[in-house]
Motif scaffolding. Structure first.
Motif, PDB file in Angstrom:
ATOM      1  N   ASN A   1     -31.500  31.232  60.611  1.00 53.34           N
ATOM      2  CA  ASN A   1     -30.778  30.611  62.140  1.00 53.34           C
ATOM      3  C   ASN A   1     -30.850  29.332  61.389  1.00 53.34           C
ATOM      4  O   ASN A   1     -32.468  28.616  61.534  1.00 53.34           O
ATOM      5  N   PHE A   2     -30.572  28.152  61.228  1.00 48.78           N
ATOM      6  CA  PHE A   2     -31.161  26.516  61.831  1.00 48.78           C
ATOM      7  C   PHE A   2     -30.193  26.026  62.600  1.00 48.78           C
ATOM      8  O   PHE A   2     -29.402  26.372  63.037  1.00 48.78           O
ATOM      9  N   SER A   3     -30.309  25.003  63.398  1.00 49.07           N
ATOM     10  CA  SER A   3     -29.966  24.199  63.899  1.00 49.07           C
ATOM     11  C   SER A   3     -29.804  22.537  63.985  1.00 49.07           C
ATOM     12  O   SER A   3     -30.762  22.041  62.956  1.00 49.07           O
ATOM     13  N   ASN A   4     -28.809  22.403  64.663  1.00 48.31           N
ATOM     14  CA  ASN A   4     -28.431  20.738  64.043  1.00 48.31           C
ATOM     15  C   ASN A   4     -29.076  20.010  65.765  1.00 48.31           C
ATOM     16  O   ASN A   4     -28.363  19.926  66.729  1.00 48.31           O
ATOM     17  N   THR A   5     -30.566  19.368  65.961  1.00 44.18           N
ATOM     18  CA  THR A   5     -30.721  19.023  66.508  1.00 44.18           C
ATOM     19  C   THR A   5     -30.220  17.391  67.623  1.00 44.18           C
ATOM     20  O   THR A   5     -31.156  17.410  67.911  1.00 44.18           O
ATOM     21  N   SER A   6     -29.414  17.079  66.227  1.00 42.47           N
ATOM     22  CA  SER A   6     -29.033  15.588  66.880  1.00 42.47           C
ATOM     23  C   SER A   6     -27.746  15.513  67.236  1.00 42.47           C
ATOM     24  O   SER A   6     -27.114  16.834  67.785  1.00 42.47           O
ATOM     25  N   ALA A   7     -27.357  15.037  68.733  1.00 44.32           N
ATOM     26  CA  ALA A   7     -26.086  14.952  68.892  1.00 44.32           C
ATOM     27  C   ALA A   7     -25.296  14.124  68.455  1.00 44.32           C
ATOM     28  O   ALA A   7     -24.050  13.233  68.929  1.00 44.32           O
ATOM     29  N   GLU A   8     -24.730  14.762  66.901  1.00 42.75           N
ATOM     30  CA  GLU A   8     -23.868  14.254  66.252  1.00 42.75           C
ATOM     31  C   GLU A   8     -23.411  15.256  65.160  1.00 42.75           C
ATOM     32  O   GLU A   8     -23.991  16.686  64.987  1.00 42.75           O
ATOM     33  N   PHE A   9     -21.908  15.498  65.272  1.00 41.19           N
ATOM     34  CA  PHE A   9     -21.241  16.388  63.971  1.00 41.19           C
ATOM     35  C   PHE A   9     -22.271  16.188  62.615  1.00 41.19           C
ATOM     36  O   PHE A   9     -22.038  14.956  62.146  1.00 41.19           O
ATOM     37  N   VAL A  10     -22.328  17.579  61.685  1.00 45.60           N
ATOM     38  CA  VAL A  10     -22.742  18.122  60.521  1.00 45.60           C
ATOM     39  C   VAL A  10     -20.949  18.003  60.240  1.00 45.60           C
ATOM     40  O   VAL A  10     -20.661  18.973  60.393  1.00 45.60           O
ATOM     41  N   SER A  11     -21.035  17.454  58.824  1.00 45.69           N
ATOM     42  CA  SER A  11     -19.508  17.527  58.194  1.00 45.69           C
ATOM     43  C   SER A  11     -20.083  17.705  56.979  1.00 45.69           C
ATOM     44  O   SER A  11     -20.802  17.281  55.836  1.00 45.69           O
ATOM     45  N   GLY A  12     -18.995  18.490  55.988  1.00 49.44           N
ATOM     46  CA  GLY A  12     -19.273  18.604  54.520  1.00 49.44           C
ATOM     47  C   GLY A  12     -20.399  19.224  54.280  1.00 49.44           C
ATOM     48  O   GLY A  12     -21.009  18.678  53.141  1.00 49.44           O
ATOM     49  N   MET A  13     -20.689  19.827  54.918  1.00 50.63           N
ATOM     50  CA  MET A  13     -21.961  20.505  54.790  1.00 50.63           C
ATOM     51  C   MET A  13     -21.958  21.783  53.578  1.00 50.63           C
ATOM     52  O   MET A  13     -21.081  22.789  53.799  1.00 50.63           O
ATOM     53  N   THR A  14     -23.292  21.842  52.884  1.00 44.91           N
ATOM     54  CA  THR A  14     -22.557  23.074  51.480  1.00 44.91           C
ATOM     55  C   THR A  14     -24.386  23.308  51.436  1.00 44.91           C
ATOM     56  O   THR A  14     -25.155  23.291  52.124  1.00 44.91           O
ATOM     57  N   VAL A  15     -23.907  25.252  52.341  1.00 46.56           N
ATOM     58  CA  VAL A  15     -25.439  25.812  51.905  1.00 46.56           C
ATOM     59  C   VAL A  15     -25.656  27.433  50.704  1.00 46.56           C
ATOM     60  O   VAL A  15     -24.606  27.534  50.472  1.00 46.56           O
ATOM     61  N   GLU A  16     -26.402  26.862  50.462  1.00 42.63           N
ATOM     62  CA  GLU A  16     -27.262  27.141  49.380  1.00 42.63           C
ATOM     63  C   GLU A  16     -28.417  28.362  50.059  1.00 42.63           C
ATOM     64  O   GLU A  16     -29.399  27.969  50.782  1.00 42.63           O
TER      65      GLU A  16
END
Length: 357
Positions: free
Chosen positions: A207-222
């Motif tokens: 469980n993790f958060s994007n704490t900024s007021a902007e989109f995260v695009s093209g995200m890769t998670v390993e």
């Protein structure tokens, strides 16, 4: 002949009742919408992308058209953008919680009616009132307008009776509100790692958060999971082309490939990349015996200790046997009846004509 047809119908209905069947569901009534973009709309996009000022108030419209020949009510929902476990943005109703970093909830900024009732073939506006925060805001406020035809009482009753798949349709229009051109970079923060179920299968979640007021695009998670104190990788996964909404969280799952969940101490290594940005975390977590037993009992891919449900199989087999036995005796009785009629017909004395002299 009529008795025979009725008997066959009863037998057929009995067989169908053993295996179940789907019932027809009333089709959704049709309606259409058209977004009316104001002068402060930015870019050639199909959602509201508005340049706003601090404290600004504005009303925007979506025109709704009832295409049906009867009155219908459109339910309206206003929802902040969320991120689901697949890294897909959700703008409709969702059970996903707001992230702790969310300062202004979309449904507190944008207000509108919960329902709009339209007469047959009528077109009417849905008015949405926007009130921006008084304090200057860098970044994006993002949400969606959810529109769905409200079922009548009769349709609700049909849905309750239905046992098949029910198709429901709704429209969602996105809205992005922005005050400045200040560059805001995404910032990710790990909250926790824990065991659970993903699609009724044993999994480990990050469980993790994007704490900024902007989109995260093209995200890769390993993600990799090992036993605590060991370097041997037990489970791993990698997903690309994911996104996160501003100020949102994600429960990212790593499925355990149908394995039994074992209690113990573990460690997760997580690497997230988006463009040139990278975030890496190592997090220890524990699976208790209670959690392992609970999730193992619910994992659809595991063969439980109780084994095959022979009772259910015996009931089904018994029911099928009874049906075929009934058919056998019915057919046999009919054949015997035919033979009896034929025999009686052959034993009847035949009328002989007298020869005329």
């Amino acid at each position: 002949m009529k008795k025979r047809i009725c008997l066959y119908l009863l037998i057929g209905l009995y067989i169908i009742s053993l295996f179940g069947f789907a019932q027809p569901v009333h089709a959704e009534k049709q309606f259409a919408y058209e977004s009316i973009f104001p002068e402060n709309q930015q870019g050639d996009v199909q959602y509201f992308n508005l340049r706003m000022n601090s404290g600004q108030k504005q009303t925007v419209q979506i025109m709704l058209t009832n295409r049906a020949d009867e009155e219908q009510t459109i339910t309206i929902g206003l929802n902040g953008a969320k991120t689901n476990s697949n890294g897909v943005l959700e703008y409709g109703p969702s059970s996903i919680k707001n992230d702790a970093s969310l300062k202004y909830d979309f449904k507190d900024i944008v207000k509108g009616p919960t329902e709009v009732t339209l007469k047959p073939k009528e077109t009417a506006p849905l008015n949405l009132d926007i009130t921006m925060p008084e304090t200057a805001y860098d970044g994006k406020l993002v949400g969606g307008i959810y529109m769905k035809s409200k079922p009548t009482q009769k349709e609700e009753e049909e849905k309750k009776k239905a046992t098949g798949v029910i198709n429901e349709y709704a429209f969602v229009v996105g809205m992005v509100l922005q005050e400045t051109d200040a560059v805001v970079l995404p910032e990710l923060k790990l909250n926790s790692v824990y065991a659970g179920l993903s699609n009724y299968r044993n999994s480990i979640f990050a469980n993790f958060s994007n704490t900024s007021a902007e989109f995260v695009s093209g995200m890769t998670v390993e993600m990799e999971v090992t036993k605590k104190g060991s370097e041997a990788v037990l489970y791993d996964t990698k997903r690309a082309d994911m996104r996160m909404a501003p100020n949102s969280l994600i429960d990212f799952p790593l499925e355990m490939n149908g394995d039994q969940m074992e209690p113990g101490d573990y460690k997760a290594h997580i690497l997230v990349t988006s463009g040139e940005q990278k975030w890496a975390w190592d997090e220890e977590f524990k699976i208790t015996k209670e959690d392992a037993d609970k999730y193992n009992a619910q994992d659809v891919t595991l063969i439980q200790e109780r084994g095959i449900d022979w009772k259910l199989i015996a009931m089904i087999a018994g029911g099928v046997f009874v049906v075929f036995l009934a058919i056998f005796f019915v057919v046999r009785a009919m054949n015997n009846k035919k033979k009896s009629k034929k025999k009686n017909s052959n034993n009847k004395p035949k009328n002989r004509r007298k020869k005329s002299s």
